[in-house]
Design a protein around this motif. Structure first.
Motif, short mmCIF file in Angstrom:
data_model
loop_
_atom_site.label_atom_id
_atom_site.label_comp_id
_atom_site.label_asym_id
_atom_site.label_seq_id
_atom_site.Cartn_x
_atom_site.Cartn_y
_atom_site.Cartn_z
N MET A 157 0.85 -1.18 0.00
CA MET A 157 0.00 0.00 0.00
C MET A 157 0.88 1.23 0.00
SD MET A 157 -2.95 -1.23 2.65
CE MET A 157 -1.91 -2.24 3.72
N LYS A 158 0.78 2.00 -1.07
CA LYS A 158 1.68 3.12 -1.27
C LYS A 158 0.97 4.45 -0.97
CE LYS A 158 5.04 4.11 -4.65
NZ LYS A 158 5.56 4.00 -5.99
N ILE A 159 1.56 5.22 -0.09
CA ILE A 159 0.94 6.50 0.27
C ILE A 159 1.90 7.64 -0.06
CG2 ILE A 159 -0.12 7.84 2.13
CD1 ILE A 159 -0.37 5.20 3.69
N ALA A 160 1.40 8.63 -0.79
CA ALA A 160 2.19 9.85 -1.03
C ALA A 160 1.89 10.81 0.11
CB ALA A 160 1.80 10.47 -2.37
N ILE A 161 2.93 11.28 0.76
CA ILE A 161 2.76 12.20 1.89
C ILE A 161 3.14 13.60 1.42
CG2 ILE A 161 3.51 12.73 4.26
CD1 ILE A 161 2.24 10.01 4.24
N LEU A 162 2.15 14.50 1.39
CA LEU A 162 2.40 15.87 0.92
C LEU A 162 2.07 16.85 2.05
CD1 LEU A 162 0.78 15.70 -2.68
CD2 LEU A 162 2.98 14.83 -1.92
N PRO A 163 3.05 17.21 2.87
CA PRO A 163 2.76 18.03 4.07
C PRO A 163 2.33 19.46 3.76
CG PRO A 163 4.86 16.87 4.27
CD PRO A 163 4.45 16.76 2.83
N GLY A 164 2.99 20.12 2.77
CA GLY A 164 2.57 21.48 2.39
C GLY A 164 3.14 22.57 3.27
N ASP A 165 2.30 23.56 3.58
CA ASP A 165 2.78 24.80 4.22
C ASP A 165 2.18 24.98 5.63
OD1 ASP A 165 3.85 25.40 1.68
OD2 ASP A 165 1.90 26.21 1.05
N GLY A 166 2.65 26.05 6.28
CA GLY A 166 2.08 26.42 7.58
C GLY A 166 2.14 25.26 8.57
N LEU B 60 3.61 15.39 -8.54
CA LEU B 60 2.42 14.91 -9.23
C LEU B 60 2.57 13.42 -9.58
CD1 LEU B 60 -0.30 15.45 -10.52
CD2 LEU B 60 0.87 16.25 -12.57
N ARG B 61 3.76 13.05 -10.05
CA ARG B 61 4.00 11.64 -10.42
C ARG B 61 3.85 10.74 -9.19
NH1 ARG B 61 8.18 12.68 -13.69
NH2 ARG B 61 9.59 12.38 -11.99
N LEU B 62 4.45 11.18 -8.09
CA LEU B 62 4.35 10.39 -6.84
C LEU B 62 2.88 10.19 -6.46
CD1 LEU B 62 5.98 9.22 -4.37
CD2 LEU B 62 5.52 11.41 -3.26
N ALA B 63 2.08 11.27 -6.56
CA ALA B 63 0.66 11.18 -6.21
C ALA B 63 -0.08 10.23 -7.15
CB ALA B 63 0.02 12.57 -6.26
N GLN B 64 0.25 10.30 -8.43
CA GLN B 64 -0.44 9.45 -9.41
C GLN B 64 -0.12 7.97 -9.20
OE1 GLN B 64 0.90 11.68 -12.83
NE2 GLN B 64 -1.19 12.24 -13.37
N GLN B 65 1.11 7.70 -8.75
CA GLN B 65 1.51 6.30 -8.59
C GLN B 65 1.09 5.71 -7.25
OE1 GLN B 65 5.66 6.70 -9.40
NE2 GLN B 65 5.36 6.78 -11.63
N ARG C 181 -6.55 17.53 -8.01
CA ARG C 181 -7.94 17.08 -8.24
C ARG C 181 -8.12 16.70 -9.70
NH1 ARG C 181 -11.54 21.60 -5.15
NH2 ARG C 181 -11.15 20.84 -3.05
N GLN C 182 -7.60 17.57 -10.57
CA GLN C 182 -7.77 17.36 -12.01
C GLN C 182 -6.97 16.14 -12.48
OE1 GLN C 182 -6.85 20.93 -14.06
NE2 GLN C 182 -8.62 20.70 -15.39
N ALA C 183 -5.70 16.07 -12.09
CA ALA C 183 -4.82 14.99 -12.58
C ALA C 183 -5.29 13.62 -12.07
CB ALA C 183 -3.39 15.25 -12.14
N LEU C 184 -5.83 13.58 -10.86
CA LEU C 184 -6.25 12.29 -10.30
C LEU C 184 -7.72 11.99 -10.62
CD1 LEU C 184 -4.52 12.46 -6.78
CD2 LEU C 184 -3.68 11.33 -8.83
N GLY C 185 -8.41 12.94 -11.24
CA GLY C 185 -9.83 12.72 -11.57
C GLY C 185 -10.70 12.61 -10.32
#
Ligand code: NAD
Length: 356
Positions: free
Chosen positions: A1-10, A54-59, A90-94
């Motif tokens: 199970m592969k999870i992309a971790i995108l922490p972001g800002d703040g 984006l690639r990490l999220a898609q995979q 949202r767009q890339a992952l549909g």
């Protein structure tokens, strides 16, 4: 199970770190990889959603997202602003179905601005369609002018549109969700005024024929806004379009009074999803170690349930959060008399202890 971790800002990195801690404590075979997004990615790579992120999220099977945005990026051109990363994902992952539960925990009924008896035990799910509606119509008023250049214009207009497949798939998602809950769907529209929403209402009614075990009611959006503050417990699943869902999901979130507690999920047709707290990046408290990580931890639970097919692990996390609250631990945003106030990391540690 592969999870992309995108922490972001703040506060994103602080709260996501606690959710990762909780996920690791489950001892499941989870593969987690982190990438920058939002303002952090703009500073590191010149774009809020770099190609590699984006690639990490898609995979991945699922994305765990913190929050993006900071006032310091407000002067950037729109395509480079941190918030564009969410739209791009949202767009890339549909992602077409946004789930926003509004749950009022018994220990936190005082946090609501409504009377405790109106919200005690509240558990509703707002499902917002994400790909259609007026947000994706033709912004024709803007077409001939560069972004923001309206000087001298006589009018501006946007067009509202929905296609049959878009309404059918969100209606199915709502009926399926209601089957797992209390078996009632409220479809919110404005069919008395808008053609698009008469179409919406007709199609939801058609799809309902496949779900005779689920109760369906239709409600105009103005009435829904009133009923949400008058008698919110009458709702179970609320399904609606992009714009009405944007507004009603924030209204429903406020019924609980604790934005730091509310998770969310956005799913595509393959069950892949992006999971994030309902709140933003809270730049006013970033770096202070006081942010509430529970919305992100509960988003991780939703991820286990909806994208990773681990409902038991999801329930374990939700029960651990309940236990921590019952034990009287609170971050500052949900503090009340007689409770123990803890910081972000201590709250994460307490959930891990409760899990074990
Ligand atoms: P916000 O949700 O970040 O903060 C609103 C208020 O709630 C602030 O006082 C904040 O301190 C508090 N708060 C929020 N989350 C909290 C938490 N976990 N624990 C304790 N307190 C918490 O909304 P805002 O201030 O309007 O926006 C700040 C930035 O976030 C902006 O740049 C905005 O664009 C961005 N934003 C991002 C997302 C997202 O990433 N999905 C969503 C909304 C806003």
């Amino acid at each position: 199970m592969k999870i992309a971790i995108l922490p972001g800002d703040g506060i994103g990195p602080e709260i996501v770190a606690e959710a990762v801690k909780v996920l690791r404590a489950l001892a499941l075979p989870l593969e987690m990889e982190t990438a920058p997004v939002g303002g952090a990615a703009y500073e590191a790579a010149g774009h809020p959603l770099p190609e590699a992120t984006l690639r990490l999220a898609q995979q991945a099977d699922a994305v765990l997202f913190g929050a993006v945005g900071d006032w310091k990026f407000d002067t950037l051109p729109r395509p480079l602003r941190p918030e564009q990363a969410i739209l791009g994902l949202r767009q890339a992952l549909g992602l077409f179905a946004n789930f926003r539960p509004a749950i009022c925990y018994p220990q936190l009924t005082h946090a609501s601005s409504l009377k405790p008896e109106l919200v005690a035990g509240l558990d509703i799910l707002i499902i917002r369609e994400l790909t259609g509606d007026i947000y994706f119509g033709q912004p024709r008023g803007r077409r001939s002018a560069p972004d923001g250049a309206f000087a001298g214009a006589e009018e501006a207009f946007d067009t509202m549109r929905y296609s049959r497949p878009e309404i059918e798939r969100i209606a199915r998602v709502a009926f399926e969700a209601a089957r797992q809950r209390r078996g009632k769907v409220t479809s919110v529209d404005k069919a008395n005024v808008l053609e698009t929403f008469q179409f919406w209402k007709d199609i939801v009614t058609e799809v309902h024929r496949d779900y005779p075990d689920v109760e369906l009611e239709h409600m105009y959006v103005d009435n829904a806004a009133m009923q949400l503050v008058k008698a919110p417990k009458k709702f179970d699943v609320v399904v609606t379009g992009n714009m009405f869902g944007d507004i009603l999901s924030d209204e429903a979130a406020m019924l609980t009074g604790s934005i730091g507690m509310l998770p969310s999920a956005s799913l595509n047709e393959r069950g892949q999803g992006l999971y994030e707290p309902s709140h933003g990046s809270a730049p006013d408290i970033a770096g202070k170690g006081i942010a509430n990580p529970l919305a992100t931890i509960l988003s991780a639970a939703m991820m286990l349930r909806f994208s990773l097919q681990q409902p038991e692990a999801a329930e374990r996390i939700e029960a651990a959060v309940q236990k921590v609250l019952a034990d009287g631990l609170r971050t500052a945003d949900i503090a009340s008399e007689g409770c123990t106030i803890v910081g972000t990391a201590a709250m994460g540690d307490a959930v891990v202890r409760a899990l074990r």
